[in-house]
Design a protein around this motif. Structure first.
Motif, PDB file in Angstrom:
ATOM      1  N   GLY A   1     -22.408  -7.892 -40.312  1.00 27.24           N
ATOM      2  CA  GLY A   1     -21.107  -7.129 -40.018  1.00 27.24           C
ATOM      3  C   GLY A   1     -21.293  -6.824 -38.282  1.00 27.24           C
ATOM      4  N   GLU A   2     -22.363  -6.739 -37.730  1.00 29.06           N
ATOM      5  CA  GLU A   2     -22.564  -6.255 -36.216  1.00 29.06           C
ATOM      6  C   GLU A   2     -22.277  -7.724 -35.812  1.00 29.06           C
ATOM      7  N   ILE A   3     -22.640  -8.765 -36.181  1.00 26.49           N
ATOM      8  CA  ILE A   3     -22.196 -10.059 -35.491  1.00 26.49           C
ATOM      9  C   ILE A   3     -20.725 -10.301 -35.292  1.00 26.49           C
ATOM     10  N   ALA A   4     -19.964  -9.991 -36.548  1.00 23.37           N
ATOM     11  CA  ALA A   4     -18.607 -10.178 -36.697  1.00 23.37           C
ATOM     12  C   ALA A   4     -18.030  -9.049 -35.652  1.00 23.37           C
ATOM     13  N   GLY A   5     -18.344  -8.012 -35.608  1.00 20.48           N
ATOM     14  CA  GLY A   5     -17.718  -7.069 -34.734  1.00 20.48           C
ATOM     15  C   GLY A   5     -17.947  -7.545 -33.068  1.00 20.48           C
ATOM     16  N   GLU A   6     -19.273  -7.889 -33.042  1.00 20.24           N
ATOM     17  CA  GLU A   6     -19.206  -8.488 -31.487  1.00 20.24           C
ATOM     18  C   GLU A   6     -18.568  -9.750 -31.357  1.00 20.24           C
ATOM     19  N   ALA A   7     -18.130 -10.555 -32.267  1.00 17.63           N
ATOM     20  CA  ALA A   7     -17.136 -11.654 -32.135  1.00 17.63           C
ATOM     21  C   ALA A   7     -15.721 -11.297 -31.702  1.00 17.63           C
ATOM     22  N   VAL A   8     -15.359 -10.355 -32.720  1.00 20.33           N
ATOM     23  CA  VAL A   8     -14.033  -9.787 -32.500  1.00 20.33           C
ATOM     24  C   VAL A   8     -13.971  -9.283 -31.244  1.00 20.33           C
ATOM     25  N   GLY A   9     -14.759  -8.256 -30.840  1.00 18.04           N
ATOM     26  CA  GLY A   9     -14.882  -7.836 -29.472  1.00 18.04           C
ATOM     27  C   GLY A   9     -14.836  -8.797 -28.057  1.00 18.04           C
ATOM     28  N   LEU A  10     -15.570  -9.891 -28.216  1.00 18.72           N
ATOM     29  CA  LEU A  10     -15.550 -11.062 -27.459  1.00 18.72           C
ATOM     30  C   LEU A  10     -13.905 -11.797 -27.394  1.00 18.72           C
ATOM     31  N   ILE A  11     -13.642 -12.002 -28.512  1.00 14.36           N
ATOM     32  CA  ILE A  11     -12.308 -12.609 -28.694  1.00 14.36           C
ATOM     33  C   ILE A  11     -11.300 -11.761 -27.799  1.00 14.36           C
ATOM     34  N   PHE A  12     -11.366 -10.438 -28.277  1.00 13.50           N
ATOM     35  CA  PHE A  12     -10.345  -9.383 -27.795  1.00 13.50           C
ATOM     36  C   PHE A  12     -10.299  -9.337 -26.439  1.00 13.50           C
ATOM     37  N   ARG A  13     -11.620  -9.469 -25.644  1.00 14.82           N
ATOM     38  CA  ARG A  13     -11.803  -9.410 -24.216  1.00 14.82           C
ATOM     39  C   ARG A  13     -11.225 -10.469 -23.513  1.00 14.82           C
ATOM     40  N   PHE A  14     -11.646 -11.581 -24.237  1.00 12.96           N
ATOM     41  CA  PHE A  14     -10.926 -12.881 -23.805  1.00 12.96           C
ATOM     42  C   PHE A  14      -9.432 -12.917 -23.557  1.00 12.96           C
TER      43      PHE A  14
END
Length: 112
Positions: A2-15
């Protein structure tokens, strides 16, 4: 996991935010500023502060003109004044008072 998915979503949002801000800042604001300043100087820096401030001022002027252009006809419709008359708080109040005097509300006519 879940932590990896949260970081991926955050990265996509920042992009996505970065792309939107890049489009807004570079193309809309600086582009408009450059178009406005270009006739006055051939050596204008497209990434300069003058271009940025001019672009922001022009967008503020455009937004003001749009809001003012929409508000004026709506105020005339709401008050019921003909398009040729100007609207002032005094004429609005006197018009509303005249309407109440000659056309009382329906609920008031049933009370007797």
């Amino acid at each position: 996991m879940g932590e990896i998915a949260g970081e991926a979503v955050g990265l996509i949002f920042r992009f996505v935010v970065h792309v939107v801000m890049e489009i807004f800042g570079e193309i809309l604001v600086k582009g408009l500023g450059y178009i406005v300043l270009r006739p006055f100087s051939k050596s204008i820096d497209p990434d300069g502060l003058a271009v940025l401030l001019t672009g922001l001022a022009m967008w503020a002027l455009i937004i003001f003109a749009i809001v003012w252009g929409i508000q004026r006809p709506l105020m005339r419709l709401a008050v019921g004044n003909p398009a040729s008359k100007t609207i002032s708080p005094l004429s609005t109040r006197s018009h509303a008072a005249a309407l109440r005097k000659h056309h009382p509300p329906a609920w008031l006519s049933n009370v007797a």
